[in-house]
Design an enzyme around this catalytic site. Structure first.
Site, PDB file in Angstrom:
ATOM      1  CE  LYS A   1       2.263   3.482  13.197  1.00  0.00           C
ATOM      2  NZ  LYS A   1       2.858   2.979  11.964  1.00  0.00           N
TER       3      LYS A   1
ATOM      4  CG  HIS B   1      -2.122  -0.877   1.070  1.00  0.00           C
ATOM      5  ND1 HIS B   1      -3.230  -0.788   1.878  1.00  0.00           N
ATOM      6  CD2 HIS B   1      -2.391  -1.868   0.193  1.00  0.00           C
ATOM      7  CE1 HIS B   1      -4.123  -1.682   1.496  1.00  0.00           C
ATOM      8  NE2 HIS B   1      -3.636  -2.362   0.482  1.00  0.00           N
TER       9      HIS B   1
END
Ligand code: APR
Ligand code: PHB
Length: 389
Positions: free
Chosen positions: A296, A72
């Site tokens: 994260k 991406h």
């Protein structure tokens, strides 16, 4: 039984560490409370920074990831239906890789036997002993028998609820925590994703996220009340609400289908300082939690393990203790920056029931600034692809 490093927990942190140590000829045993099937049934996020993909490459276990993952180069924001594309690769020169945490875990578990990474599954009553002495040990029960493993170092990779963090005396640690007043209702479905990039949607009715695991598998979420329950959410209700929140422009590309998984996860920010005590070193979710906004969690586990594996290897090879002594401080510097980004994105994009009119206007102003300012987009982009180690 004796080993160089006893690793508690067979999530991504424990598995990465076990493989990295074995690659350098250091013996280790991973002790896991659950079965392998249970560990592999857990669905978590799947947006990887290079800190995570680099570990797979360093271990030579990246073949399937190279084949099946998706690259991406941007992320999309939907602000009450208005599309804003942040071209992260144009801005930073880096990209993210979409490959499920479950697949990473599977690759590491599958390769464990041939690499000599020993894993004890279904170990109950795992306890850490004498962590502040030179000869710590770990005990557990399996099939009605008690086992003892003598070791030199212990890695606490047992997630938020495991026993390792509790083995650090209260006087030696301090916890920082924030619990958010909402959760994420997530579903997985075998339908094509509605968009080629991840969509983070801020809507007056609440946050929504459109993600994916493959060109045929979709992962989507909507913000719900923290005390809501999955029984209140039929698949039809979920898709309606999801389409409404991502806005008509994206909704027309949504293919709906039956969910193969549906669950609600609460959102929390948490950090334990220090991450080490004597011969015990915490890594990953045992030491810190981020809300999932920005994906994260796994990437932070990977950076902890990068630092910790280097420090342990240097200690075993040279007897030098400086790197090991400085582990917590080094890891925490990066952890707090990721905590900040996850907290910032969460605050920016969700509806907080307690927000005043002024705070809502601040959110709107910040979103407008993001739409118009290259500088604001750059701060999102460089955090999204991952800050340097
Ligand atoms: N004894 C042994 N193992 C335990 C115990 C215990 N008492 N308690 C928990 N564990 C195991 C869990 O079953 C789990 O397999 O420790 C492992 C911890 O794995 P994760 O929770 O995945 O944590 P971590 O490896 O640090 O990964 C961090 O991955 O799971 C995500 O949300 C997490 O994205 C974050 C990242
Ligand atoms: C996911 O794919 O599950 C995902 C993606 C991005 C996030 C969080 C979760 O920020």
């Amino acid at each position: 039984m004796k080993t160089d490093v006893a690793i508690i927990g067979s999530g991504p942190s424990g598995l990465f560490l076990g493989h990295l140590l074995r690659q350098e000829g250091i013996s280790c045993t991973i002790i896991e409370r659950q079965s392998a099937e249970h560990v592999l049934s857990r669905i978590r996020a799947g947006v990887l920074e290079t800190v995570t993909t680099d570990l797979m490459t360093q271990l030579g276990l990246d073949e399937r990831m190279q084949k099946e993952s998706m690259r991406h180069d941007g992320l999309t924001l939907s602000i009450n239906g208005e599309e804003v594309v942040i071209p992260v690769t144009d801005i930073t020169g880096k990209h993210v890789t979409v490959y499920g945490q479950t697949e990473i875990t599977r690759d590491l578990i599958d390769a464990a036997p041939e690499r000599g990474v020993e894993i004890v599954w279904e170990a109950s009553d795992v306890a850490l002993h004498d962590v502040d002495r030179d000869n710590p040990y770990v005990t557990w029960t399996k099939d009605g028998e008690t086992h003892r493993l003598d070791t030199t170092l212990i890695a606490g990779c047992d997630g938020f609820h495991g026993p390792s963090r509790k083995a650090i005396p209260d006087a030696e640690k301090h916890s920082y925590e924030m619990v958010y007043p909402f959760g994420w209702l997530g579903i997985m479905a075998d339908v094509p994703p509605c968009h080629e990039e991840v969509i983070y949607a801020s809507h007056d009715d609440g946050f929504a996220l459109a993600s994916m695991r493959s060109p045929t598998r979709t992962r989507c979420y909507v913000q719900v009340d923290v005390d809501d329950s999955v029984e209140n959410w039929s698949d039809d209700r979920f898709w309606e609400e999801f389409k409404f929140r991502i806005g008509p422009h994206f909704a027309k590309h949504v293919t709906t289908g039956p969910s193969i998984e549906k669950s609600i996860a609460p959102l929390r920010s948490f950090v334990c300082e220090s991450m080490q005590h004597g011969r015990l070193f915490l890594a990953g979710d045992s030491a810190h939690i981020v809300p999932p906004t920005g994906a994260k969690g796994l990437n932070l586990a990977a950076s902890d393990i990068t630092y910790l594996s280097r420090a342990m290897i240097s200690w075993f090879k040279t007897g030098e203790s400086a790197e090991l002594e400085g582990y917590s401080q080094k890891a925490l510097a990066r952890i707090w920056k990721s905590e900040r980004f996850s907290w910032y994105l969460t605050r920016l994009l969700h509806r907080f029931p307690q927000y005043s009119g002024f705070e809502r206007r601040m959110q709107d102003a910040e979103l407008r600034y993001l739409v118009e300012s290259e500088a604001a987009q750059k701060t999102i982009a460089e955090n999204y692809v991952g800050l340097p180690l």
